[in-house]
Design a protein around this motif. Structure first.
Motif, PDB file in Angstrom:
ATOM      1  N   SER A 124      48.629  10.946 -17.755  1.00 61.87           N
ATOM      2  CA  SER A 124      50.052  10.799 -18.086  1.00 61.87           C
ATOM      3  C   SER A 124      50.881  10.598 -16.823  1.00 61.87           C
ATOM      4  CB  SER A 124      50.548  12.011 -18.874  1.00 61.87           C
ATOM      5  OG  SER A 124      50.444  13.175 -18.087  1.00 61.87           O
ATOM      6  N   VAL A 125      50.493  11.266 -15.738  1.00 61.89           N
ATOM      7  CA  VAL A 125      51.222  11.075 -14.479  1.00 61.89           C
ATOM      8  C   VAL A 125      51.046   9.644 -13.979  1.00 61.89           C
ATOM      9  CG1 VAL A 125      51.290  11.771 -12.045  1.00 61.89           C
ATOM     10  CG2 VAL A 125      51.151  13.505 -13.824  1.00 61.89           C
ATOM     11  N   ILE A 126      49.824   9.120 -14.095  1.00 66.18           N
ATOM     12  CA  ILE A 126      49.580   7.736 -13.663  1.00 66.18           C
ATOM     13  C   ILE A 126      50.391   6.758 -14.506  1.00 66.18           C
ATOM     14  CG2 ILE A 126      47.817   5.933 -13.593  1.00 66.18           C
ATOM     15  CD1 ILE A 126      45.822   8.111 -12.762  1.00 66.18           C
ATOM     16  N   ARG A 127      50.420   6.983 -15.812  1.00 68.27           N
ATOM     17  CA  ARG A 127      51.228   6.104 -16.681  1.00 68.27           C
ATOM     18  C   ARG A 127      52.701   6.187 -16.306  1.00 68.27           C
ATOM     19  NH1 ARG A 127      47.822   8.108 -20.750  1.00 68.27           N
ATOM     20  NH2 ARG A 127      49.416   9.621 -21.333  1.00 68.27           N
ATOM     21  N   ASN A 177      46.597  35.190 -10.397  1.00 69.07           N
ATOM     22  CA  ASN A 177      47.080  35.510  -9.057  1.00 69.07           C
ATOM     23  C   ASN A 177      46.031  36.239  -8.240  1.00 69.07           C
ATOM     24  OD1 ASN A 177      49.526  34.293  -9.391  1.00 69.07           O
ATOM     25  ND2 ASN A 177      50.577  36.147 -10.033  1.00 69.07           N
ATOM     26  N   THR A 178      45.177  36.973  -8.905  1.00 71.09           N
ATOM     27  CA  THR A 178      44.191  37.758  -8.150  1.00 71.09           C
ATOM     28  C   THR A 178      42.862  37.034  -8.025  1.00 71.09           C
ATOM     29  OG1 THR A 178      43.564  38.899 -10.184  1.00 71.09           O
ATOM     30  CG2 THR A 178      45.213  39.955  -8.793  1.00 71.09           C
ATOM     31  N   ASP A 179      42.489  36.253  -9.012  1.00 73.43           N
ATOM     32  CA  ASP A 179      41.182  35.616  -9.001  1.00 73.43           C
ATOM     33  C   ASP A 179      41.349  34.131  -8.704  1.00 73.43           C
ATOM     34  OD1 ASP A 179      38.566  35.078  -9.217  1.00 73.43           O
ATOM     35  OD2 ASP A 179      38.407  35.395 -11.375  1.00 73.43           O
ATOM     36  N   ALA A 180      40.972  33.720  -7.498  1.00 71.97           N
ATOM     37  CA  ALA A 180      41.170  32.334  -7.075  1.00 71.97           C
ATOM     38  C   ALA A 180      40.298  31.373  -7.861  1.00 71.97           C
ATOM     39  CB  ALA A 180      40.898  32.202  -5.581  1.00 71.97           C
ATOM     40  N   SER A 181      39.127  31.798  -8.255  1.00 73.80           N
ATOM     41  CA  SER A 181      38.244  30.875  -8.968  1.00 73.80           C
ATOM     42  C   SER A 181      38.808  30.531 -10.337  1.00 73.80           C
ATOM     43  CB  SER A 181      36.848  31.481  -9.102  1.00 73.80           C
ATOM     44  OG  SER A 181      36.886  32.628  -9.923  1.00 73.80           O
ATOM     45  N   LYS A 182      39.407  31.500 -11.022  1.00 74.61           N
ATOM     46  CA  LYS A 182      40.012  31.207 -12.322  1.00 74.61           C
ATOM     47  C   LYS A 182      41.218  30.285 -12.152  1.00 74.61           C
ATOM     48  CE  LYS A 182      38.542  35.265 -14.896  1.00 74.61           C
ATOM     49  NZ  LYS A 182      38.988  36.446 -15.632  1.00 74.61           N
ATOM     50  N   ARG A 183      41.955  30.496 -11.081  1.00 69.85           N
ATOM     51  CA  ARG A 183      43.107  29.647 -10.828  1.00 69.85           C
ATOM     52  C   ARG A 183      42.642  28.215 -10.563  1.00 69.85           C
ATOM     53  NH1 ARG A 183      46.064  32.492  -7.065  1.00 69.85           N
ATOM     54  NH2 ARG A 183      44.701  31.757  -5.422  1.00 69.85           N
ATOM     55  N   ASP A 184      41.571  28.078  -9.792  1.00 63.14           N
ATOM     56  CA  ASP A 184      41.026  26.740  -9.530  1.00 63.14           C
ATOM     57  C   ASP A 184      40.523  26.093 -10.810  1.00 63.14           C
ATOM     58  OD1 ASP A 184      41.621  27.022  -6.891  1.00 63.14           O
ATOM     59  OD2 ASP A 184      39.604  27.663  -6.299  1.00 63.14           O
ATOM     60  N   ASP A 185      39.881  26.882 -11.669  1.00 62.86           N
ATOM     61  CA  ASP A 185      39.417  26.341 -12.947  1.00 62.86           C
ATOM     62  C   ASP A 185      40.598  25.859 -13.784  1.00 62.86           C
ATOM     63  OD1 ASP A 185      36.853  26.915 -12.196  1.00 62.86           O
ATOM     64  OD2 ASP A 185      36.732  28.798 -13.348  1.00 62.86           O
ATOM     65  N   ALA A 186      41.660  26.653 -13.801  1.00 60.52           N
ATOM     66  CA  ALA A 186      42.851  26.261 -14.561  1.00 60.52           C
ATOM     67  C   ALA A 186      43.445  24.977 -13.990  1.00 60.52           C
ATOM     68  CB  ALA A 186      43.880  27.386 -14.544  1.00 60.52           C
ATOM     69  N   MET A 187      43.484  24.850 -12.667  1.00 59.40           N
ATOM     70  CA  MET A 187      44.034  23.645 -12.050  1.00 59.40           C
ATOM     71  C   MET A 187      43.170  22.424 -12.374  1.00 59.40           C
ATOM     72  SD  MET A 187      46.875  24.331 -10.777  1.00 59.40           S
ATOM     73  CE  MET A 187      47.147  22.807  -9.927  1.00 59.40           C
ATOM     74  N   LYS A 188      41.850  22.602 -12.423  1.00 60.19           N
ATOM     75  CA  LYS A 188      40.973  21.488 -12.775  1.00 60.19           C
ATOM     76  C   LYS A 188      41.277  20.987 -14.186  1.00 60.19           C
ATOM     77  CE  LYS A 188      37.111  22.858  -9.864  1.00 60.19           C
ATOM     78  NZ  LYS A 188      35.783  23.484  -9.840  1.00 60.19           N
ATOM     79  N   VAL A 189      41.448  21.939 -15.105  1.00 58.72           N
ATOM     80  CA  VAL A 189      41.754  21.563 -16.487  1.00 58.72           C
ATOM     81  C   VAL A 189      43.099  20.848 -16.550  1.00 58.72           C
ATOM     82  CG1 VAL A 189      42.279  22.472 -18.779  1.00 58.72           C
ATOM     83  CG2 VAL A 189      40.330  23.354 -17.498  1.00 58.72           C
ATOM     84  N   LEU A 190      44.089  21.397 -15.840  1.00 64.20           N
ATOM     85  CA  LEU A 190      45.412  20.774 -15.845  1.00 64.20           C
ATOM     86  C   LEU A 190      45.362  19.373 -15.241  1.00 64.20           C
ATOM     87  CD1 LEU A 190      47.774  23.721 -14.904  1.00 64.20           C
ATOM     88  CD2 LEU A 190      47.642  22.523 -17.068  1.00 64.20           C
ATOM     89  N   ARG A 191      44.649  19.217 -14.116  1.00 71.08           N
ATOM     90  CA  ARG A 191      44.550  17.899 -13.507  1.00 71.08           C
ATOM     91  C   ARG A 191      43.880  16.902 -14.446  1.00 71.08           C
ATOM     92  NH1 ARG A 191      42.283  20.209  -8.790  1.00 71.08           N
ATOM     93  NH2 ARG A 191      43.977  20.956  -7.511  1.00 71.08           N
ATOM     94  N   ARG A 192      42.828  17.354 -15.107  1.00 70.56           N
ATOM     95  CA  ARG A 192      42.091  16.463 -15.999  1.00 70.56           C
ATOM     96  C   ARG A 192      42.977  15.999 -17.157  1.00 70.56           C
ATOM     97  NH1 ARG A 192      37.378  19.331 -16.263  1.00 70.56           N
ATOM     98  NH2 ARG A 192      38.216  20.609 -17.928  1.00 70.56           N
ATOM     99  N   THR A 193      43.849  16.887 -17.646  1.00 76.53           N
ATOM    100  CA  THR A 193      44.677  16.514 -18.796  1.00 76.53           C
ATOM    101  C   THR A 193      45.974  15.821 -18.380  1.00 76.53           C
ATOM    102  OG1 THR A 193      45.671  18.718 -18.797  1.00 76.53           O
ATOM    103  CG2 THR A 193      43.779  18.350 -20.240  1.00 76.53           C
ATOM    104  N   LEU A 194      46.510  16.183 -17.222  1.00 78.54           N
ATOM    105  CA  LEU A 194      47.808  15.626 -16.831  1.00 78.54           C
ATOM    106  C   LEU A 194      47.700  14.345 -16.018  1.00 78.54           C
ATOM    107  CD1 LEU A 194      49.874  18.778 -15.882  1.00 78.54           C
ATOM    108  CD2 LEU A 194      50.078  17.358 -17.900  1.00 78.54           C
ATOM    109  N   THR A 195      46.607  14.117 -15.346  1.00 76.73           N
ATOM    110  CA  THR A 195      46.501  12.959 -14.462  1.00 76.73           C
ATOM    111  C   THR A 195      46.755  11.633 -15.173  1.00 76.73           C
ATOM    112  OG1 THR A 195      44.989  14.186 -13.053  1.00 76.73           O
ATOM    113  CG2 THR A 195      44.995  11.798 -12.814  1.00 76.73           C
TER     114      THR A 195
END
Length: 171
Positions: free
Chosen positions: A71-74, A51-69
């Motif tokens: 399955s979402v497409i399927r 919540n406080t560090d935007a760069s860590k949040r962006d890093d987490a979102m990148k990892v989530l997108r890379r792993t979830l994309t």
């Protein structure tokens, strides 16, 4: 005597083993509880840092997108395929020459037409009855008064000869 000593020794050994087991269980329970507390605290700290560090949040979102994309497409492709199958089934059923459906549609159409004609007939009959009632009241009044309030021959409310009401089956 040796049997008694041996039996007493066995009871003591069993007590020691039982106590050691209880100590191990207690230790495992404490360790498990400590790990849960650590995970809970780590989760709180992670949420705070995300919540406080935007760069860590962006890093987490990148990892989530890379792993979830993938399955979402399927999942989206599967949903589209199911919808396409449903639409294809509907269209093929609609395109079939279904005699039962045609007969049912024709029956419903004829029933609606019959009901419409019947309602119109009843409406005309009610209007005729109201007119005849008014004519009868006038004729009765003329008969009772002996023509004092009008002529007995022709009535003013009678329909002209040229105008004939429509038959019950036509509009």
């Amino acid at each position: 005597l040796a049997a008694f000593v041996h039996a007493g020794l066995m009871v003591r050994v069993q007590g020691v083993v039982r106590a050691a087991r209880e100590a191990r269980v207690r230790q495992k329970t404490l360790v498990r509880a400590a790990r849960k507390l650590q995970r809970w605290a780590k989760g709180i700290m992670l949420v705070k840092t995300l919540n406080t560090d935007a760069s860590k949040r962006d890093d987490a979102m990148k990892v989530l997108r890379r792993t979830l994309t993938p399955s979402v497409i399927r999942w989206r492709l599967r949903r589209r395929r199911v919808k396409a199958d449903m639409l294809q089934t509907f269209l093929t059923e609609l395109a079939k020459n279904n005699a039962v459906k045609q007969r049912l549609s024709l029956f419903l159409f004829q029933m609606r037409r019959l009901q419409r004609v019947w309602r119109n007939y009843l409406r005309r009959e009610r209007a005729r009855m109201v007119l005849l009632s008014k004519q009868w009241d006038k004729a009765f009044l003329l008969i009772r008064t002996g023509g004092k309030y009008g002529k007995i021959g022709k009535m003013a409310h009678a329909a002209p000869a040229a105008h004939q009401p429509a038959s019950p089956g036509k509009r």
